[in-house]
Design an enzyme around this catalytic site. Sequence first.
Site, PDB file in Angstrom:
ATOM      1  N   HIS A  69     -17.856  -1.124 -11.480  1.00 49.98           N
ATOM      2  CA  HIS A  69     -16.736  -0.386 -10.861  1.00 49.98           C
ATOM      3  C   HIS A  69     -15.923   0.211 -12.012  1.00 49.98           C
ATOM      4  CE1 HIS A  69     -13.226   0.764  -8.625  1.00 49.98           C
ATOM      5  NE2 HIS A  69     -12.492   0.031  -9.426  1.00 49.98           N
ATOM      6  N   ASP A 122     -15.750   2.616  -3.923  1.00 50.93           N
ATOM      7  CA  ASP A 122     -16.550   3.693  -4.518  1.00 50.93           C
ATOM      8  C   ASP A 122     -17.589   4.199  -3.516  1.00 50.93           C
ATOM      9  OD1 ASP A 122     -15.419   3.241  -7.290  1.00 50.93           O
ATOM     10  OD2 ASP A 122     -16.302   1.286  -6.878  1.00 50.93           O
TER      11      ASP A 122
HETATM   12  P1  NAX Z   1      -0.101  -4.404  -8.607  1.00 53.70           P
HETATM   13  O1  NAX Z   1       0.354  -4.453 -10.017  1.00 53.70           O
HETATM   14  O2  NAX Z   1       0.718  -3.652  -7.622  1.00 53.70           O
HETATM   15  O3  NAX Z   1      -0.279  -5.894  -8.070  1.00 53.70           O
HETATM   16  C1  NAX Z   1      -0.863  -6.879  -8.841  1.00 53.70           C
HETATM   17  C2  NAX Z   1      -0.148  -8.153  -8.506  1.00 53.70           C
HETATM   18  O4  NAX Z   1      -0.808  -9.223  -9.165  1.00 53.70           O
HETATM   19  C3  NAX Z   1       1.314  -8.172  -8.956  1.00 53.70           C
HETATM   20  O5  NAX Z   1       2.166  -8.475  -7.863  1.00 53.70           O
HETATM   21  C4  NAX Z   1       1.341  -9.260 -10.014  1.00 53.70           C
HETATM   22  O6  NAX Z   1       2.565  -9.975 -10.044  1.00 53.70           O
HETATM   23  C5  NAX Z   1       0.187 -10.138  -9.537  1.00 53.70           C
HETATM   24  N1  NAX Z   1      -0.313 -11.059 -10.543  1.00 53.70           N
HETATM   25  C6  NAX Z   1      -0.360 -10.909 -11.892  1.00 53.70           C
HETATM   26  N2  NAX Z   1      -0.828 -12.016 -12.458  1.00 53.70           N
HETATM   27  C7  NAX Z   1      -1.102 -12.881 -11.454  1.00 53.70           C
HETATM   28  C8  NAX Z   1      -1.594 -14.209 -11.423  1.00 53.70           C
HETATM   29  N3  NAX Z   1      -1.912 -14.863 -12.550  1.00 53.70           N
HETATM   30  N4  NAX Z   1      -1.728 -14.808 -10.224  1.00 53.70           N
HETATM   31  C9  NAX Z   1      -1.402 -14.164  -9.082  1.00 53.70           C
HETATM   32  N5  NAX Z   1      -0.912 -12.917  -9.059  1.00 53.70           N
HETATM   33  C10 NAX Z   1      -0.772 -12.286 -10.234  1.00 53.70           C
HETATM   34  O7  NAX Z   1      -1.601  -3.869  -8.640  1.00 53.70           O
HETATM   35  P2  NAX Z   1      -2.479  -3.270  -7.447  1.00 53.70           P
HETATM   36  O8  NAX Z   1      -2.304  -1.805  -7.423  1.00 53.70           O
HETATM   37  O9  NAX Z   1      -2.241  -4.039  -6.207  1.00 53.70           O
HETATM   38  O10 NAX Z   1      -3.955  -3.509  -8.009  1.00 53.70           O
HETATM   39  C11 NAX Z   1      -4.448  -4.801  -8.181  1.00 53.70           C
HETATM   40  C12 NAX Z   1      -5.765  -4.787  -8.948  1.00 53.70           C
HETATM   41  O11 NAX Z   1      -6.780  -4.077  -8.243  1.00 53.70           O
HETATM   42  C13 NAX Z   1      -5.679  -4.116 -10.312  1.00 53.70           C
HETATM   43  O12 NAX Z   1      -6.365  -4.911 -11.254  1.00 53.70           O
HETATM   44  C14 NAX Z   1      -6.405  -2.810 -10.101  1.00 53.70           C
HETATM   45  O13 NAX Z   1      -6.915  -2.272 -11.298  1.00 53.70           O
HETATM   46  C15 NAX Z   1      -7.480  -3.229  -9.131  1.00 53.70           C
HETATM   47  N6  NAX Z   1      -8.155  -2.186  -8.361  1.00 53.70           N
HETATM   48  C16 NAX Z   1      -9.462  -2.347  -8.087  1.00 53.70           C
HETATM   49  C17 NAX Z   1     -10.168  -1.500  -7.268  1.00 53.70           C
HETATM   50  C18 NAX Z   1     -11.599  -1.742  -6.927  1.00 53.70           C
HETATM   51  O14 NAX Z   1     -12.194  -0.912  -6.232  1.00 53.70           O
HETATM   52  N7  NAX Z   1     -12.239  -2.819  -7.372  1.00 53.70           N
HETATM   53  C19 NAX Z   1      -9.524  -0.291  -6.706  1.00 53.70           C
HETATM   54  C20 NAX Z   1      -8.031  -0.384  -6.669  1.00 53.70           C
HETATM   55  C21 NAX Z   1      -7.403  -1.048  -7.877  1.00 53.70           C
HETATM   56  O15 NAX Z   1      -7.337  -0.113  -8.916  1.00 53.70           O
END
Ligand code: NAX
Length: 328
Positions: free
Chosen positions: A187, A159
């Site tokens: 966030h 952000d």
């Molecule tokens: P993806 O869905 O591509 O990847 C998430 C991964 O986490 C998947 O491979 C899934 O299998 C894995 N996962 C699920 N449960 C798990 C567990 N118990 N242990 C280990 N791995 C597990 O999501 P992606 O686009 O990479 O985003 C990841 C996270 O970042 C989301 O929660 C998203 O909302 C968050 N974000 C946060 C941002 C920030 O600025 N703080 C910005 C980007 C993003 O939106």
Amino acid sequence: RKEPVRVLITGAAGQIGYALSSLVGHGELLGKSQPVILHLLDIGTATEPLNGLKLELVDSALPLLTDVIATTNLTEACTGVSIAIMVGGYPRKTSMERKDVMAMNGSIYKMHASALEKYACKDCKVVVVANPANTNALILSEFASSIPRKNITCLTRLDHNRALGQVAAKLAIPVSTVKNVTIWGNHSSTQYPDVNHGIANGIGIRDAIKDDDWLDNEFVTIVQQRGAAIIKARNMSSALSAASSVCDHIRDWVHGTPPGHWVSMGVLSDGSYGVPEGLCYSFPVTCQNGDWSIVQGLPIDARSRHKMDDTARELEEERQLAREFLQD
Ligand code: NAX
């Protein structure tokens, strides 16, 4: 040659993990002279893409990447790590607010907290990326109480970087000449991107832009809604920019912020600026010797106060929801 540092990325098979692991291997996280061992964790259903990522990292022949451990075993993933980047969880989809994903992610963060507490280095630095990032970080700190609370943070640097990018674009100047904007709070769409103390090309951002109406309205909305705009455009949430911001967050934390610069980090509130103690809230911070400290004494006008309180209120609600959910 320096000893390698073990870096955990959870959710590594996801889209942020894909971009991030390559950046880490190129030295963007800890610098170009620090070898790393990547611990990549995901869940059983993601085993194939996780292994595929490992193959690609091997094929990248990155000199700083000493080893890659791709695993679905939480204990193996957490053992000996001194940096933990918590990306694993369910991403926000269009029309979902962070509260919707809270129930899904709360229990994951409780479990990951216990594993980090048992198996990670005691001074492990943690950044939570997965949403709701601030509240997941809070849950982590409560269930990993032997890790110093100061070591548990959440990512609001994306952000912050979005705000820098918008100011630079408005003035048509390089982003490197803009500094000291602040993201206050959550966030989420209640965050408050504040330019009142920011500098562009050596002068105050308000004096440089000369358009308070844009800064108070459109700019704030663009930054608050940027995540949604990326989802609309890509049909996936931000990945490249999120990965890049994680590197900025950890690198500045470990190596320090340059003199006269501050950055935004979600950290546990000590009550500074009247933010309720114990919330994981984004503040302006400087970093030195591996520690962050909140920039003190910035004058806060009534408009800002109002927005800072609104986002704190949302975080208090999230904390309450998390407590209820985790008690069930
Ligand atoms: P993806 O869905 O591509 O990847 C998430 C991964 O986490 C998947 O491979 C899934 O299998 C894995 N996962 C699920 N449960 C798990 C567990 N118990 N242990 C280990 N791995 C597990 O999501 P992606 O686009 O990479 O985003 C990841 C996270 O970042 C989301 O929660 C998203 O909302 C968050 N974000 C946060 C941002 C920030 O600025 N703080 C910005 C980007 C993003 O939106």
